[in-house]
Motif scaffolding. Sequence first.
Motif, PDB file in Angstrom:
ATOM      1  N   ASN A  47       0.825  -1.204   0.000  1.00  0.00           N
ATOM      2  CA  ASN A  47       0.000   0.000   0.000  1.00  0.00           C
ATOM      3  C   ASN A  47       0.862   1.257   0.000  1.00  0.00           C
ATOM      4  N   ALA A  48       1.937   1.258   0.756  1.00  0.00           N
ATOM      5  CA  ALA A  48       2.803   2.432   0.820  1.00  0.00           C
ATOM      6  C   ALA A  48       3.604   2.633  -0.463  1.00  0.00           C
ATOM      7  N   PRO A  86       0.890   5.694  -3.435  1.00  0.00           N
ATOM      8  CA  PRO A  86       1.287   6.856  -2.630  1.00  0.00           C
ATOM      9  C   PRO A  86       0.146   7.875  -2.571  1.00  0.00           C
ATOM     10  N   ARG A  87       0.179   8.694  -1.579  1.00  0.00           N
ATOM     11  CA  ARG A  87      -0.845   9.732  -1.434  1.00  0.00           C
ATOM     12  C   ARG A  87      -0.655  10.786  -2.517  1.00  0.00           C
ATOM     13  N   PHE A  88      -1.772  11.302  -2.977  1.00  0.00           N
ATOM     14  CA  PHE A  88      -1.705  12.341  -3.992  1.00  0.00           C
ATOM     15  C   PHE A  88      -1.310  13.661  -3.352  1.00  0.00           C
ATOM     16  N   PRO A  89      -0.374  14.349  -3.963  1.00  0.00           N
ATOM     17  CA  PRO A  89       0.094  15.614  -3.376  1.00  0.00           C
ATOM     18  C   PRO A  89      -0.838  16.781  -3.742  1.00  0.00           C
ATOM     19  N   TYR A  90      -1.851  17.012  -2.954  1.00  0.00           N
ATOM     20  CA  TYR A  90      -2.754  18.145  -3.166  1.00  0.00           C
ATOM     21  C   TYR A  90      -2.200  19.371  -2.461  1.00  0.00           C
ATOM     22  N   SER A 117      -6.038  20.545   0.190  1.00  0.00           N
ATOM     23  CA  SER A 117      -6.769  19.297   0.366  1.00  0.00           C
ATOM     24  C   SER A 117      -8.281  19.500   0.420  1.00  0.00           C
TER      25      SER A 117
END
Length: 68
Positions: A40-41, A45-49, A52
């Motif tokens: 998952n990591a 990856p998390r989207f760079p907003y 947010s």
Amino acid sequence: MWLNLVHTVRHLRRRPVLTAVGIISLAIGTVRAACASVVNAVLFPRFPYRDSKSACPGVENNAKRGVA
């Protein structure tokens, strides 16, 4: 508490196959959870907003209205 531990160990020693199956099941579950966390990591990856709040504009409007 000590008597509960002694009683548990006594029952586990009487049924070694059941004990082994339980320990193996817990080990497999732990390994699967660790692998899922790594995948998952790495893959998601998390989207760079920058902002947010712009990702879900409806949530802000509901909060102002008092809707959960």
